[in-house]
Write a protein that holds these residues in place. Structure first.
Motif, PDB file in Angstrom:
ATOM      1  N   HIS A  32       0.845  -1.205   0.000  1.00  0.00           N
ATOM      2  CA  HIS A  32       0.000   0.000   0.000  1.00  0.00           C
ATOM      3  C   HIS A  32       0.876   1.250   0.000  1.00  0.00           C
ATOM      4  O   HIS A  32       0.712   2.159   0.817  1.00  0.00           O
ATOM      5  CB  HIS A  32      -0.947   0.007   1.204  1.00  0.00           C
ATOM      6  CG  HIS A  32      -2.061  -0.970   1.087  1.00  0.00           C
ATOM      7  ND1 HIS A  32      -3.341  -0.703   1.494  1.00  0.00           N
ATOM      8  CD2 HIS A  32      -2.092  -2.243   0.597  1.00  0.00           C
ATOM      9  CE1 HIS A  32      -4.115  -1.765   1.264  1.00  0.00           C
ATOM     10  NE2 HIS A  32      -3.370  -2.703   0.727  1.00  0.00           N
ATOM     11  N   SER A  33       1.796   1.269  -0.946  1.00  0.00           N
ATOM     12  CA  SER A  33       2.709   2.406  -1.078  1.00  0.00           C
ATOM     13  C   SER A  33       2.225   3.319  -2.196  1.00  0.00           C
ATOM     14  O   SER A  33       1.839   2.858  -3.273  1.00  0.00           O
ATOM     15  CB  SER A  33       4.120   1.912  -1.396  1.00  0.00           C
ATOM     16  OG  SER A  33       4.992   2.987  -1.649  1.00  0.00           O
ATOM     17  N   ASN A  34       2.244   4.617  -1.927  1.00  0.00           N
ATOM     18  CA  ASN A  34       1.812   5.615  -2.899  1.00  0.00           C
ATOM     19  C   ASN A  34       2.954   6.589  -3.139  1.00  0.00           C
ATOM     20  O   ASN A  34       3.311   7.363  -2.246  1.00  0.00           O
ATOM     21  CB  ASN A  34       0.566   6.349  -2.389  1.00  0.00           C
ATOM     22  CG  ASN A  34       0.003   7.310  -3.408  1.00  0.00           C
ATOM     23  OD1 ASN A  34       0.358   7.282  -4.595  1.00  0.00           O
ATOM     24  ND2 ASN A  34      -0.863   8.191  -2.963  1.00  0.00           N
ATOM     25  N   ASN A  35       3.551   6.524  -4.321  1.00  0.00           N
ATOM     26  CA  ASN A  35       4.693   7.375  -4.667  1.00  0.00           C
ATOM     27  C   ASN A  35       5.816   7.265  -3.642  1.00  0.00           C
ATOM     28  O   ASN A  35       6.426   8.256  -3.236  1.00  0.00           O
ATOM     29  CB  ASN A  35       4.244   8.836  -4.800  1.00  0.00           C
ATOM     30  CG  ASN A  35       3.295   9.052  -5.954  1.00  0.00           C
ATOM     31  OD1 ASN A  35       3.457   8.461  -7.022  1.00  0.00           O
ATOM     32  ND2 ASN A  35       2.290   9.883  -5.742  1.00  0.00           N
ATOM     33  N   GLY A  36       6.080   6.028  -3.224  1.00  0.00           N
ATOM     34  CA  GLY A  36       7.186   5.788  -2.295  1.00  0.00           C
ATOM     35  C   GLY A  36       6.852   6.027  -0.837  1.00  0.00           C
ATOM     36  O   GLY A  36       7.721   5.877   0.030  1.00  0.00           O
ATOM     37  N   THR A  37       5.602   6.391  -0.534  1.00  0.00           N
ATOM     38  CA  THR A  37       5.187   6.638   0.845  1.00  0.00           C
ATOM     39  C   THR A  37       4.167   5.587   1.259  1.00  0.00           C
ATOM     40  O   THR A  37       3.155   5.394   0.572  1.00  0.00           O
ATOM     41  CB  THR A  37       4.560   8.034   0.985  1.00  0.00           C
ATOM     42  OG1 THR A  37       5.514   9.018   0.588  1.00  0.00           O
ATOM     43  CG2 THR A  37       4.142   8.300   2.433  1.00  0.00           C
ATOM     44  N   PRO A  38       4.399   4.897   2.387  1.00  0.00           N
ATOM     45  CA  PRO A  38       3.442   3.870   2.813  1.00  0.00           C
ATOM     46  C   PRO A  38       2.186   4.495   3.396  1.00  0.00           C
ATOM     47  O   PRO A  38       2.248   5.403   4.222  1.00  0.00           O
ATOM     48  CB  PRO A  38       4.217   3.091   3.882  1.00  0.00           C
ATOM     49  CG  PRO A  38       5.189   4.084   4.439  1.00  0.00           C
ATOM     50  CD  PRO A  38       5.560   4.987   3.289  1.00  0.00           C
ATOM     51  N   GLU A  41      -4.814   2.908 -12.374  1.00  0.00           N
ATOM     52  CA  GLU A  41      -4.477   4.324 -12.244  1.00  0.00           C
ATOM     53  C   GLU A  41      -4.506   4.776 -10.781  1.00  0.00           C
ATOM     54  O   GLU A  41      -5.151   4.153  -9.941  1.00  0.00           O
ATOM     55  CB  GLU A  41      -5.471   5.165 -13.056  1.00  0.00           C
ATOM     56  CG  GLU A  41      -5.551   4.790 -14.518  1.00  0.00           C
ATOM     57  CD  GLU A  41      -6.794   5.346 -15.176  1.00  0.00           C
ATOM     58  OE1 GLU A  41      -6.956   6.583 -15.148  1.00  0.00           O
ATOM     59  OE2 GLU A  41      -7.591   4.556 -15.691  1.00  0.00           O
ATOM     60  N   THR A  42      -3.813   5.860 -10.502  1.00  0.00           N
ATOM     61  CA  THR A  42      -3.893   6.531  -9.214  1.00  0.00           C
ATOM     62  C   THR A  42      -4.306   7.975  -9.459  1.00  0.00           C
ATOM     63  O   THR A  42      -4.209   8.480 -10.573  1.00  0.00           O
ATOM     64  CB  THR A  42      -2.548   6.493  -8.464  1.00  0.00           C
ATOM     65  OG1 THR A  42      -1.544   7.131  -9.277  1.00  0.00           O
ATOM     66  CG2 THR A  42      -2.120   5.057  -8.186  1.00  0.00           C
ATOM     67  N   GLU A  43      -4.775   8.621  -8.413  1.00  0.00           N
ATOM     68  CA  GLU A  43      -5.223  10.010  -8.515  1.00  0.00           C
ATOM     69  C   GLU A  43      -4.366  10.877  -7.601  1.00  0.00           C
ATOM     70  O   GLU A  43      -4.122  10.523  -6.445  1.00  0.00           O
ATOM     71  CB  GLU A  43      -6.697  10.139  -8.124  1.00  0.00           C
ATOM     72  CG  GLU A  43      -7.643   9.268  -8.936  1.00  0.00           C
ATOM     73  CD  GLU A  43      -7.754   9.708 -10.377  1.00  0.00           C
ATOM     74  OE1 GLU A  43      -7.532  10.909 -10.636  1.00  0.00           O
ATOM     75  OE2 GLU A  43      -8.067   8.865 -11.239  1.00  0.00           O
ATOM     76  N   PHE A  44      -3.922  12.012  -8.114  1.00  0.00           N
ATOM     77  CA  PHE A  44      -3.067  12.909  -7.334  1.00  0.00           C
ATOM     78  C   PHE A  44      -3.778  13.402  -6.081  1.00  0.00           C
ATOM     79  O   PHE A  44      -3.176  13.528  -5.022  1.00  0.00           O
ATOM     80  CB  PHE A  44      -2.642  14.102  -8.196  1.00  0.00           C
ATOM     81  CG  PHE A  44      -1.719  15.063  -7.489  1.00  0.00           C
ATOM     82  CD1 PHE A  44      -0.376  14.778  -7.346  1.00  0.00           C
ATOM     83  CD2 PHE A  44      -2.213  16.247  -6.961  1.00  0.00           C
ATOM     84  CE1 PHE A  44       0.477  15.664  -6.689  1.00  0.00           C
ATOM     85  CE2 PHE A  44      -1.378  17.141  -6.306  1.00  0.00           C
ATOM     86  CZ  PHE A  44      -0.026  16.845  -6.169  1.00  0.00           C
ATOM     87  N   PHE A  45      -5.090  13.664  -6.192  1.00  0.00           N
ATOM     88  CA  PHE A  45      -5.845  14.213  -5.069  1.00  0.00           C
ATOM     89  C   PHE A  45      -6.597  13.143  -4.280  1.00  0.00           C
ATOM     90  O   PHE A  45      -7.421  13.457  -3.439  1.00  0.00           O
ATOM     91  CB  PHE A  45      -6.836  15.264  -5.564  1.00  0.00           C
ATOM     92  CG  PHE A  45      -6.172  16.488  -6.134  1.00  0.00           C
ATOM     93  CD1 PHE A  45      -5.353  17.282  -5.356  1.00  0.00           C
ATOM     94  CD2 PHE A  45      -6.367  16.840  -7.458  1.00  0.00           C
ATOM     95  CE1 PHE A  45      -4.746  18.410  -5.874  1.00  0.00           C
ATOM     96  CE2 PHE A  45      -5.766  17.971  -7.987  1.00  0.00           C
ATOM     97  CZ  PHE A  45      -4.951  18.758  -7.194  1.00  0.00           C
ATOM     98  N   GLY A  46      -6.323  11.877  -4.546  1.00  0.00           N
ATOM     99  CA  GLY A  46      -7.020  10.814  -3.833  1.00  0.00           C
ATOM    100  C   GLY A  46      -8.057  10.140  -4.710  1.00  0.00           C
ATOM    101  O   GLY A  46      -8.607  10.735  -5.640  1.00  0.00           O
TER     102      GLY A  46
END
Length: 642
Positions: free
Chosen positions: A66-72, A282-287
């Motif tokens: 559950h990592s998002n741009n290198g941040t867990p 896909e992922t979303e920048f704002f969630g």
């Protein structure tokens, strides 16, 4: 002597026999099963192979963490083994050490990580099949099919305005019965302290929970109790993908999860789970919102087919839009009187078929609400079933595809425009990360709604060359739910944030405000709603500036300081017009804002032209007036949804 020796031999034989029986009958636990443990050097060798294959950069590994741009997104130390110095690579190394340099039963803590790594590396076998939770999960909640389910939006709870997403799993259990379960991630929002709820869910986080419940229970809650529609999307997954998802859910079940409204909600968790399919998600920048999630599954070609389950209220509203109010009341009267046998003749009439469907919906609703006795309901149901079978066998209700979340507009927006008011001309820019407004095209929603989370508006005045924060909405929601005979319908509005308000001279002061309104909406015709709302709020200003800062150096009068209660009342109309246009006109009265001790009125006209699904032109005319003074505002903007 010989007798004693023989007796000893017998006792030795009996003792050995009992020992063997005990060994054979003792259950094998995961922690007691013999499994190969590796030395430090052997684990390092496996890790080196993993690095060569770049496994720590694999999308499936990233999803498992559950990592998002290198941040867990998960910080529980029981889940994040490299919590003291996290990296995807270090987490993979720590996982190998945890599995092969500790208790063999550790595999039950990370069954999904082990299952996936075993397919990528030459790993020694661990006793995964002996994990008690896995055994129970497979027996009671089979996963032969997995569906993604979307529950439509509701204003009954703060997060509900975005809708809700969860998983449906189904198959044959250990008793040979077909069963379906729902797996849902949520937080507890059962409180009336909304400011604290918003702060906790947006800033500090709240405890998140996973639940496994019979699907029928959740279906009844959403469709019959909360009157929400469900869209069920059967996912295109193979056995290996479904098993990985099952094992990962077991990992999350053992993890302390923190729920955030904007960045780690039901949709975020399921977005990571969908990524376990190996398809590019896909992922979303704002969630990620629940509607975003459905679109991600569609774009990844994961949706096999779609099933819709509609609520009685929604069907009632849709059918009521197709016939006159007089006909609607006539249908209700015939249902209550049980006079249906010949009511729908002639049967070749499309209008009469709509009346038939409306009668079916209202018959069920009246029975569930005890407005119709059981005998009358059964009698009506028998007549309606017979008419359906003999007169309308080939007709059925279909839902406008625009309501399908797959086809709805994006939920982030950016607008730029020019405004002219009492202070001159200004350039205005607004960024709304998670948002839709009453000026947007809301035809894909069940009613007119507005949502703003962290919506920010900046304004630059050309004459004074000043740039100010004109508004900052932490959370704003408005729902204009048309009243109907089935379930009533309360319209409501809540707003928390910094906003421009007017003092006794109609000059703008920016304050931190919390306000809300309730009221009613009437759908006059299918494309026109009229509404009335009333309520109030608390505005906080600081004398001399800080939060309550002024736009210009004009004499503004006394700003005051501290908390200022005020009241509001509003009525208006929304018209959904031809050629993809929409108009909203409203009049509003505000009393005692910023301790002004008096009142003022606001009349506003908003006109929207929907160029396409993503682009809108907005034009506003507004007049604020009180005794002896008035100010006018004109605003033109271009909005882009993304």
């Amino acid at each position: 002597m010989i007798f004693v020796i023989n007796l000893i031999k017998v006792w030795i034989f009996v003792a050995f026999y009992l020992f063997v029986i005990c060994l054979a009958s003792k259950p094998a636990l995961a922690s007691e099963t013999s499994a190969e443990q590796l030395s430090h050097e052997e684990v390092e060798e496996l890790f080196a192979k993993a690095k060569v294959k770049n496994l720590y950069q694999d999308p499936i590994w990233i999803a498992l963490i559950h990592s998002n741009n290198g941040t867990p997104e998960i910080t529980d130390k029981g889940f994040l083994l490299s919590h003291s110095g996290f990296s995807l690579s270090e987490e993979l190394k720590k996982t190998l050490e945890f599995l092969y340099q500790g208790n063999p039963g550790n595999v039950c803590r990370f069954p999904a990580r082990y299952f996936w790594l075993q397919q990528q590396l030459p790993l020694p076998k661990l006793p995964l099949e002996s994990c008690p939770d896995l055994i129970r999960f497979r027996k009671k909640a089979p996963m032969e099919h997995i569906s993604l389910v979307y529950a439509s939006e509701t204003a009954s709870q703060p997060a509900g305005i975005l809708g809700h997403a969860f998983l449906k799993i189904s198959g044959m259990n250990d008793q040979g019965q077909g069963v379906s379960h729902a797996i849902s991630f949520y937080t507890d929002t059962n409180t009336i302290n909304f400011p604290k709820l918003f702060f906790d869910s947006l800033v500090t986080g709240m405890n998140g929970y996973f639940s496994l419940t019979p699907f029928s229970d959740l279906e009844n809650l959403y469709v019959n109790v909360e009157q929400r529609n469900l869209w069920e999307y059967r996912l295109r997954l193979n056995n290996n993908q479904r098993e990985l998802i099952r094992l990962h859910i077991l990992e999350l079940k053992q993890t302390k999860l923190i729920y955030f409204f904007q960045k780690y909600n039901c949709a975020t968790v399921l977005n990571f789970i969908l990524a376990l399919s190996g398809k590019p998600i896909e992922t979303e920048f704002f969630g990620v919102t629940p509607r975003d999630l459905i679109k991600h599954a569609q774009h990844a070609n994961l949706i096999e087919h779609t099933t819709e389950i509609t609520s009685d209220r929604w069907l009632f509203i849709m059918l009521s839009n197709e016939i006159s109010g007089e006909q609607k009341n006539d249908v209700i009267s015939h249902v209550m009187q049980g006079d249906l046998a010949t009511y729908f003749a002639p049967y070749n009439s499309h209008e009469n078929y709509l009346k038939f469907e409306l009668a079916s919906v209202y018959n069920d609703y009246a029975n569930s609400e005890k407005k119709l006795n059981q005998e009358r309901w059964i009698e009506n149901q028998g007549i309606l079933n017979k008419i359906k079978k003999t007169e309308f066998p080939d007709l059925s209700m279909t839902t406008d595809n625009s309501f399908n979340p797959v086809n709805t507009p994006p939920e982030s927006q950016l607008s730029i425009g020019n405004q002219h008011d009492q202070y001159g001309s200004s350039f205005v820019i607004n960024l709304s990360p998670i948002s839709h407004t009453l000026s947007d095209d809301n035809r894909s929603y069940s009613n007119e709604t507005s949502l703003q989370v962290f919506s920010t508006t900046l304004k630059h005045y050309f004459q004074t060359q000043r740039t100010i924060l004109d508004s900052f909405t932490i959370y704003g929601m408005e729902s204009l739910l048309p009243y109907n005979e089935l379930s009533g319908g309360i319209s409501s509005m809540v707003n928390i944030g910094i906003e421009p308000q007017l003092n006794s001279r109609l000059n703008i002061i920016h304050v931190f405000s919390t306000n809300g309104e309730i009221g009613f909406t009437e759908r006059i015709v299918p494309d026109m709603d009229m509404y009335i709302l009333a309520g109030g709020g608390l505005g906080y200003t600081v004398d001399g500036g800080e939060i309550g800062y002024a736009i210009s150096s004009k004499n503004l009068g006394s700003i005051g300081s501290g908390v200022s209660p005020y009241t509001t009342a509003e009525m208006g109309a929304i018209i959904r017009e031809f050629w993809d246009m929409k108009t909203r006109i409203n009049i509003r009265r505000t009393d005692n804002q910023i301790q002004m001790g008096s009142y003022y009125y606001t009349i506003k006209l908003n006109h929207s032209i929907f160029v396409d699904q993503d682009d809108t032109i907005n034009f506003d005319l507004q007049r604020d007036f009180t005794a002896g003074r008035q100010v006018n505002t004109v605003f033109l903007a271009l909005k882009r949804l993304f």
